[in-house]
Design an enzyme around this catalytic site. Structure first.
Site, mmCIF file in Angstrom:
data_model
loop_
_atom_site.group_PDB
_atom_site.id
_atom_site.type_symbol
_atom_site.label_atom_id
_atom_site.label_comp_id
_atom_site.label_asym_id
_atom_site.label_seq_id
_atom_site.Cartn_x
_atom_site.Cartn_y
_atom_site.Cartn_z
ATOM 1 N N SER A 78 0.800 -1.234 0.000
ATOM 2 C CA SER A 78 0.000 0.000 0.000
ATOM 3 C C SER A 78 0.828 1.277 0.000
ATOM 4 O O SER A 78 0.263 2.360 -0.201
ATOM 5 C CB SER A 78 -0.948 0.010 1.203
ATOM 6 O OG SER A 78 -1.989 -0.917 1.029
ATOM 7 N N LYS A 81 0.378 3.505 -2.938
ATOM 8 C CA LYS A 81 -0.813 4.341 -3.077
ATOM 9 C C LYS A 81 -0.469 5.832 -3.034
ATOM 10 O O LYS A 81 -1.138 6.649 -3.665
ATOM 11 C CB LYS A 81 -1.821 4.009 -1.979
ATOM 12 C CG LYS A 81 -2.376 2.595 -2.066
ATOM 13 C CD LYS A 81 -3.242 2.251 -0.860
ATOM 14 C CE LYS A 81 -3.758 0.819 -0.921
ATOM 15 N NZ LYS A 81 -4.554 0.463 0.279
ATOM 16 N N TYR A 203 -4.085 -2.774 -10.284
ATOM 17 C CA TYR A 203 -3.965 -2.561 -8.845
ATOM 18 C C TYR A 203 -3.077 -3.619 -8.200
ATOM 19 O O TYR A 203 -2.199 -3.304 -7.384
ATOM 20 C CB TYR A 203 -5.355 -2.570 -8.216
ATOM 21 C CG TYR A 203 -5.348 -2.349 -6.729
ATOM 22 C CD1 TYR A 203 -5.061 -1.096 -6.186
ATOM 23 C CD2 TYR A 203 -5.634 -3.386 -5.850
ATOM 24 C CE1 TYR A 203 -5.062 -0.887 -4.815
ATOM 25 C CE2 TYR A 203 -5.639 -3.193 -4.484
ATOM 26 C CZ TYR A 203 -5.349 -1.945 -3.970
ATOM 27 O OH TYR A 203 -5.337 -1.754 -2.605
ATOM 28 N N TYR A 254 -3.857 3.203 8.034
ATOM 29 C CA TYR A 254 -5.108 2.465 8.222
ATOM 30 C C TYR A 254 -5.914 3.064 9.377
ATOM 31 O O TYR A 254 -5.969 4.276 9.513
ATOM 32 C CB TYR A 254 -4.820 0.969 8.417
ATOM 33 C CG TYR A 254 -3.896 0.404 7.360
ATOM 34 C CD1 TYR A 254 -4.200 0.517 6.005
ATOM 35 C CD2 TYR A 254 -2.695 -0.222 7.705
ATOM 36 C CE1 TYR A 254 -3.360 0.007 5.031
ATOM 37 C CE2 TYR A 254 -1.841 -0.735 6.727
ATOM 38 C CZ TYR A 254 -2.180 -0.614 5.396
ATOM 39 O OH TYR A 254 -1.344 -1.108 4.427
ATOM 40 N N VAL A 272 1.288 -3.532 4.094
ATOM 41 C CA VAL A 272 1.277 -4.783 4.839
ATOM 42 C C VAL A 272 2.486 -5.663 4.540
ATOM 43 O O VAL A 272 2.631 -6.737 5.126
ATOM 44 C CB VAL A 272 -0.029 -5.565 4.618
ATOM 45 C CG1 VAL A 272 -1.210 -4.795 5.159
ATOM 46 C CG2 VAL A 272 -0.221 -5.936 3.154
#
Length: 318
Positions: A78, A81, A203, A254, A272
């Protein structure tokens, strides 16, 4: 240089010895390395040695200082992102914010709960639903979102050998039902422009990019340089860079973003795979990696290392 009084030096004048600072942090973190559990729901990540630890600092000129496994590639997940968001804003401007919010979610990163109540508009670009919208936007703007992101990462890090991990991408594809559900749900509300299978493919490849802490620290410098790329050209306006840093601070870890802001006090984005990238605007970028995660999906030793960094140096946004 004696590392003890780092925090006693005024921010504007601090002549930090980053190498000494990293040695001290690594020594302080020994009892925590190995704590937590690697991401078990992605088989390709579950087998990573939880006793790995790395940390790197890149200053504004691109000098990088590291400790531990700081040149070992790992799955960024992530963290990508942030870079996808920067490219989407650079290519398409503020229209993106009509499709994704900027508020903390308060729910797990892969939750579907809020989408139904909020008409398919994700709370922020760093939960999975929001990141899917960003990737969808980038796919529309570039025609090849994952390849464009990889090119950008290579250029900003100065490492042309950065690549995708096909095993990780396949593992995520095989176990990606929840992400598929998020994408289809948003498509039902008209918030996805590209075919869902195409979007998911890009993705999953995006999340499989492997980089070292040295690579990540260098690649993230445009956020510390107020939007300036490694070659000196402008990717983002100062305002856009500020906005990304702000969303990283409030949404980047998160549903533990409040705790991260409390402990670390820097914009940060975790993955993660056990990595975190953090930004000291106008000063440097920091990357940490340790695969053992807490219940929210953040690296236990990584968060502690960044906490130690801001405690020793006094460098934070507060």
């Amino acid at each position: 240089m004696d590392t003890a009084p780092f925090g006693d030096v005024p921010f504007e004048e601090a002549p930090f010895d980053y190498a000494a600072l990293l040695r001290q942090i690594a020594a302080d973190l020994v009892p925590l390395v190995g704590s937590g559990t690697p991401a078990e729901y992605i088989p390709a990540l579950a087998s990573v040695d939880p006793n790995r630890f790395a940390m790197a600092i890149a200053d504004l000129d691109g000098n990088v200082y590291g400790t531990g496994d700081w040149q070992v590639p790992f799955s960024t997940q992530s963290i990508t992102k942030v870079f996808a968001l920067a490219l989407a804003l650079a290519e398409g401007g503020d229209a993106l914010w009509d499709r994704v919010g900027r508020e903390p979610s308060g729910n797990p990163f892969n939750s579907l709960v809020q989408l139904e109540y909020e008409n398919g508009i994700p709370r922020n670009p760093f939960i999975n639903a929001g990141a899917l919208v960003v990737t969808d936007r980038l796919q529309t703007l570039t025609g090849d979102a994952s390849s464009e992101l990889l090119r950008f990462m290579r250029e900003e890090s100065g490492n042309p050998d950065i690549g995708f991990d096909a095993g990780v991408a396949a593992s995520e594809q095989e176990h990606g039902d929840r992400n598929a559900a998020l994408a289809h749900f948003m498509a039902a509300y008209g918030n996805i422009d590209n075919p869902v299978p195409t979007l998911l493919d890009h993705y999953f490849w995006q999340c499989s990019i492997e980089m070292s802490c040295a690579d990540l620290a260098r690649a993230g410098r445009f956020l510390a340089r107020h939007g300036l790329r490694a070659d000196g050209s402008r990717l983002l306006t100062r305002s856009e860079a500020k906005q990304i840093n702000a969303v990283m601070l409030t949404c980047g870890t998160y549903d533990a973003a409040g705790e991260f802001a409390y402990r670390v006090g820097l914009p940060g984005k975790s993955g993660v795979g056990g990595g975190i990238v953090a930004v000291v605007p106008g000063r440097c970028t920091i990357a940490v990696w340790s695969p053992g995660l807490d219940r929210q999906g953040n690296s236990v030793a990584g968060v502690a290392a960044l906490d130690r960094f801001t405690t020793l140096t006094g460098l934070s946004v507060f």
